[in-house]
Design a protein around this motif. Structure first.
Motif, mmCIF file in Angstrom:
data_model
loop_
_atom_site.group_PDB
_atom_site.id
_atom_site.type_symbol
_atom_site.label_atom_id
_atom_site.label_comp_id
_atom_site.label_asym_id
_atom_site.label_seq_id
_atom_site.Cartn_x
_atom_site.Cartn_y
_atom_site.Cartn_z
ATOM 1 N N LYS A 31 1.125 -0.821 -0.300
ATOM 2 C CA LYS A 31 -0.122 -0.022 0.064
ATOM 3 C C LYS A 31 0.660 1.368 -0.100
ATOM 4 O O LYS A 31 0.540 2.251 -0.252
ATOM 5 N N ALA A 32 2.068 1.298 0.651
ATOM 6 C CA ALA A 32 2.676 2.633 0.983
ATOM 7 C C ALA A 32 3.347 2.509 -0.880
ATOM 8 O O ALA A 32 3.460 3.686 -1.167
ATOM 9 N N GLN A 33 3.779 1.484 -0.903
ATOM 10 C CA GLN A 33 4.542 1.465 -2.442
ATOM 11 C C GLN A 33 3.542 1.999 -3.560
ATOM 12 O O GLN A 33 3.693 3.435 -4.264
ATOM 13 N N ALA A 34 1.905 1.721 -3.874
ATOM 14 C CA ALA A 34 1.159 1.624 -4.234
ATOM 15 C C ALA A 34 0.494 3.647 -4.161
ATOM 16 O O ALA A 34 1.060 4.667 -4.657
ATOM 17 N N ASP A 35 0.936 4.041 -2.864
ATOM 18 C CA ASP A 35 1.264 5.492 -2.758
ATOM 19 C C ASP A 35 1.911 6.070 -3.207
ATOM 20 O O ASP A 35 2.060 7.510 -3.922
ATOM 21 N N MET A 36 3.409 5.637 -3.028
ATOM 22 C CA MET A 36 4.377 6.220 -3.055
ATOM 23 C C MET A 36 4.924 6.446 -5.056
ATOM 24 O O MET A 36 4.875 7.558 -5.633
ATOM 25 N N LYS A 37 4.387 5.425 -5.763
ATOM 26 C CA LYS A 37 3.977 6.206 -7.376
ATOM 27 C C LYS A 37 2.515 6.629 -7.591
ATOM 28 O O LYS A 37 2.689 6.412 -9.141
ATOM 29 N N GLY A 38 1.401 6.925 -6.840
ATOM 30 C CA GLY A 38 0.536 7.193 -7.395
ATOM 31 C C GLY A 38 -0.454 6.691 -8.105
ATOM 32 O O GLY A 38 -1.547 7.175 -8.819
ATOM 33 N N PRO A 40 -3.437 3.853 -7.515
ATOM 34 C CA PRO A 40 -4.125 3.730 -6.429
ATOM 35 C C PRO A 40 -4.412 2.787 -5.435
ATOM 36 O O PRO A 40 -4.365 1.317 -6.168
ATOM 37 N N ARG A 41 -4.348 2.158 -3.990
ATOM 38 C CA ARG A 41 -4.654 1.781 -3.560
ATOM 39 C C ARG A 41 -5.383 0.349 -4.194
ATOM 40 O O ARG A 41 -5.492 -1.109 -3.551
ATOM 41 N N LYS A 42 -6.921 0.937 -4.923
ATOM 42 C CA LYS A 42 -7.365 -0.142 -5.416
ATOM 43 C C LYS A 42 -6.766 -1.789 -5.953
ATOM 44 O O LYS A 42 -7.456 -2.036 -6.191
ATOM 45 N N TRP A 43 -5.289 -0.727 -6.968
ATOM 46 C CA TRP A 43 -5.169 -1.857 -7.892
ATOM 47 C C TRP A 43 -4.095 -2.967 -7.255
ATOM 48 O O TRP A 43 -3.317 -4.344 -7.910
ATOM 49 N N VAL A 44 -4.360 -3.079 -5.342
ATOM 50 C CA VAL A 44 -3.485 -3.692 -4.886
ATOM 51 C C VAL A 44 -3.134 -5.260 -4.786
ATOM 52 O O VAL A 44 -2.928 -6.012 -5.307
ATOM 53 N N PRO A 45 -4.247 -5.524 -5.004
ATOM 54 C CA PRO A 45 -5.209 -6.468 -5.446
ATOM 55 C C PRO A 45 -4.888 -7.291 -5.903
ATOM 56 O O PRO A 45 -4.684 -8.339 -6.419
ATOM 57 N N VAL A 46 -5.651 -6.415 -6.877
ATOM 58 C CA VAL A 46 -4.726 -6.680 -8.403
ATOM 59 C C VAL A 46 -3.843 -7.224 -9.133
ATOM 60 O O VAL A 46 -2.971 -8.308 -9.772
ATOM 61 N N LEU A 47 -2.645 -6.286 -8.348
ATOM 62 C CA LEU A 47 -0.476 -6.281 -8.990
ATOM 63 C C LEU A 47 -0.960 -7.884 -7.762
ATOM 64 O O LEU A 47 -0.474 -8.792 -8.727
ATOM 65 N N GLY A 48 -1.469 -8.258 -7.192
ATOM 66 C CA GLY A 48 -1.143 -9.580 -6.236
ATOM 67 C C GLY A 48 -2.024 -10.496 -7.182
ATOM 68 O O GLY A 48 -1.022 -11.541 -6.842
#
Length: 118
Positions: A31-38, A40-48
């Motif tokens: 989540k912190a990495q997503a925030d740093m890169k701009g 959206p946090r909703k993409w984190v599970p998709v990336l997972g």
């Protein structure tokens, strides 16, 4: 050649599987990495899920070589994108991405050498 292919592929599956779990359980680091890169946090599970699919595909490649080739290719593209995302925001913390990219590229290359393209 098979020993090198199997070793690198299993290592890649372990790396990406661990990363996928981290992304999918909602750990704070992705989540912190997503925030740093701009991103959206909703993409984190998709990336997972993409990492999990790559993991499964690498392992399935032992039985169906085409799946391994496609999974390794997808992971190479994923990590090229991850490195570009870091560089885009001025982050130079790309060593992890380079390690993951190198592992995926090695699995792809050794898989192609060992089993052929299809």
């Amino acid at each position: 050649m098979f020993a090198a292919y199997a070793t690198v592929t299993i290592l890649g599956a372990v790396f990406n599987g661990a990363a996928a779990v981290t992304y999918l359980i909602g750990h704070e680091y992705p989540k912190a990495q997503a925030d740093m890169k701009g991103i959206p946090r909703k993409w984190v599970p998709v990336l997972g899920l993409l990492l999990a699919a790559g993991t499964g595909g690498l392992l399935a490649g032992f039985v169906v070589p085409l799946l391994g080739t496609l999974a390794a290719s997808g992971l190479v593209l994923y990590f090229i994108g991850a490195i570009i995302a870091h560089l885009r925001v001025g982050s130079r913390d790309i060593v992890g991405g380079i390690v993951f990219l190198s592992t995926a590229l090695a699995a792809l290359t050794l898989g192609l050498v060992h089993q052929g393209a299809w």
